[in-house]
Design a protein around this motif. Sequence first.
Motif, PDB file in Angstrom:
ATOM      1  N   PRO A 134      25.632 -28.369 -76.172  1.00 44.56           N
ATOM      2  CA  PRO A 134      26.205 -28.790 -74.884  1.00 44.56           C
ATOM      3  C   PRO A 134      25.651 -30.149 -74.490  1.00 44.56           C
ATOM      4  O   PRO A 134      24.487 -30.458 -74.753  1.00 44.56           O
ATOM      5  CB  PRO A 134      25.739 -27.693 -73.916  1.00 44.56           C
ATOM      6  N   VAL A 135      26.492 -30.961 -73.882  1.00 43.86           N
ATOM      7  CA  VAL A 135      26.094 -32.304 -73.466  1.00 43.86           C
ATOM      8  C   VAL A 135      26.220 -32.416 -71.951  1.00 43.86           C
ATOM      9  O   VAL A 135      27.263 -32.104 -71.380  1.00 43.86           O
ATOM     10  CB  VAL A 135      26.973 -33.384 -74.132  1.00 43.86           C
ATOM     11  N   TYR A 136      25.145 -32.846 -71.312  1.00 46.82           N
ATOM     12  CA  TYR A 136      25.134 -33.088 -69.872  1.00 46.82           C
ATOM     13  C   TYR A 136      24.926 -34.579 -69.640  1.00 46.82           C
ATOM     14  O   TYR A 136      24.198 -35.237 -70.384  1.00 46.82           O
ATOM     15  CB  TYR A 136      24.015 -32.294 -69.192  1.00 46.82           C
ATOM     16  N   LEU A 137      25.531 -35.107 -68.590  1.00 50.08           N
ATOM     17  CA  LEU A 137      25.396 -36.526 -68.266  1.00 50.08           C
ATOM     18  C   LEU A 137      25.082 -36.699 -66.793  1.00 50.08           C
ATOM     19  O   LEU A 137      25.586 -35.932 -65.950  1.00 50.08           O
ATOM     20  CB  LEU A 137      26.675 -37.297 -68.586  1.00 50.08           C
ATOM     21  N   MET A 164      26.645 -33.885 -64.429  1.00 53.95           N
ATOM     22  CA  MET A 164      25.762 -33.339 -63.406  1.00 53.95           C
ATOM     23  C   MET A 164      25.942 -34.085 -62.095  1.00 53.95           C
ATOM     24  O   MET A 164      26.220 -35.282 -62.077  1.00 53.95           O
ATOM     25  CB  MET A 164      24.295 -33.443 -63.842  1.00 53.95           C
ATOM     26  N   SER A 165      25.784 -33.386 -61.005  1.00 57.52           N
ATOM     27  CA  SER A 165      25.836 -34.016 -59.690  1.00 57.52           C
ATOM     28  C   SER A 165      24.624 -34.929 -59.521  1.00 57.52           C
ATOM     29  O   SER A 165      23.532 -34.644 -60.026  1.00 57.52           O
ATOM     30  CB  SER A 165      25.822 -32.942 -58.598  1.00 57.52           C
ATOM     31  N   SER A 166      24.822 -36.023 -58.804  1.00 61.60           N
ATOM     32  CA  SER A 166      23.696 -36.923 -58.543  1.00 61.60           C
ATOM     33  C   SER A 166      22.806 -36.412 -57.416  1.00 61.60           C
ATOM     34  O   SER A 166      21.751 -36.972 -57.141  1.00 61.60           O
ATOM     35  CB  SER A 166      24.221 -38.320 -58.186  1.00 61.60           C
ATOM     36  N   SER A 167      23.233 -35.326 -56.785  1.00 63.94           N
ATOM     37  CA  SER A 167      22.444 -34.724 -55.708  1.00 63.94           C
ATOM     38  C   SER A 167      21.433 -33.730 -56.283  1.00 63.94           C
ATOM     39  O   SER A 167      21.809 -32.794 -56.997  1.00 63.94           O
ATOM     40  CB  SER A 167      23.366 -34.002 -54.722  1.00 63.94           C
ATOM     41  N   ARG A 168      20.170 -33.925 -55.985  1.00 69.83           N
ATOM     42  CA  ARG A 168      19.130 -33.044 -56.520  1.00 69.83           C
ATOM     43  C   ARG A 168      19.288 -31.599 -56.061  1.00 69.83           C
ATOM     44  O   ARG A 168      18.874 -30.682 -56.748  1.00 69.83           O
ATOM     45  CB  ARG A 168      17.747 -33.565 -56.121  1.00 69.83           C
ATOM     46  N   SER A 169      19.886 -31.396 -54.894  1.00 71.05           N
ATOM     47  CA  SER A 169      20.049 -30.035 -54.389  1.00 71.05           C
ATOM     48  C   SER A 169      20.986 -29.213 -55.259  1.00 71.05           C
ATOM     49  O   SER A 169      20.971 -27.975 -55.206  1.00 71.05           O
ATOM     50  CB  SER A 169      20.577 -30.068 -52.948  1.00 71.05           C
ATOM     51  N   ALA A 170      21.805 -29.891 -56.075  1.00 68.65           N
ATOM     52  CA  ALA A 170      22.742 -29.181 -56.958  1.00 68.65           C
ATOM     53  C   ALA A 170      22.179 -28.985 -58.358  1.00 68.65           C
ATOM     54  O   ALA A 170      22.852 -28.417 -59.217  1.00 68.65           O
ATOM     55  CB  ALA A 170      24.061 -29.954 -57.024  1.00 68.65           C
TER      56      ALA A 170
END
Length: 281
Positions: A134-137, A164-170
Motif C-alpha cells: 500500500p502507498v500513502y502520500l 493522507m489528510s494534512s490535518s494531524r487530527s485525522a
Amino acid sequence: MLVRDLVEKHRAEFTTAERRLIPFLKDDSLVIELQSITKLAEAAEVSTPTVIRLARKLGFDGFPALQGAIRAELAERIKQPLAKLEAPMAESGADHLINRFAEKVVQNLGQTIGQLNLADFAAAATLLSSFDRPVYLIGGRITQPVAAYFANQLANVRPRVTLMSSSRSAWPQTVMDLDDRTVLIIFDIRRYEKKMERLAEFAVSQGVQIILLTDQWGSPIEKIAHHCFRAMVEAPSSWDSTLALNFLVETFVAQVQREAADASAERIRRMEHVIGATEIF
C-alpha cells in the motif's frame, strides 16, 4: 554542493578525530556550536587545527569560509516569503516576469535532473511498482496539492493508493495501519513542518519505507528517509516553485506504468469501462 553533501562526499578521507565533527556539520540543532572555532572544537572534543584541516578537505580556505557557507545555507532554508520579494524590474523584453520565470523553471529542471541519483530513482520506482505494497502520500501547507496530484495519477496505474489528510487530527486511524509493507511518500519543502518529521519518525518505527521529495536544501526527514529526491524550487516570486517536484511526480508515474505494464494496462482498461458506465464525460 551543500556542506552536508560535501561531508558525505569526503567522509572516507576523514581521520577519526575529524569524524567527530560530522554531527555538528549535518545537524541543524547543533549549529549554535559554530559560533566560533574554539566552541566547535570543544563541543566535538578535538583540536582547533583538526577543525581547520576538515574545512580544507571540504574545499574551503579555512573555518571562517566553512562557517559562512553553513550560515548562508541556513539563511536560505528559513527565508520567509516577504524576504524573497525582488526589487521592481522593467516589465518588457527579456526582463518581463514571464521570461524570467520561464528561465528559472528551465534551470530548476536541469539542476534537478543533474543531481538525480538514477539508482535511487529505480529503487524507489520498484517499491511503487509492487502492487502488494500500500502507498500513502502526504504533503505540507504548500505541497499537499502536489501530493494529491501524485496520488491521483498513481491510482490510475496501480491499486492501494491513499492520500493522507494534512490535518494531524485525522492521522490516528491511518497511521495505525502502517506496517513494514507500506510505502509512505512525504513532500516537505522549506519552511519544513515539524509534524511531517514526527510522522516520518513514527512511520519508520513501524517499519515503513519512506520516499521523501524535498527541496535543494533537504528536509530534516532526509536523515531517516529510505529514498530522498531533491528538486530545485527557487523562483522570482515570494513563493517557491513546485514545477520540478511535479516533474519528478510524473516521471515516477511513467516509470511505475512501465515496470508494471501488464497490470497497469489492465487497470486502465477497467477504469475506462467504469468511466464509460458512469458517463462522467
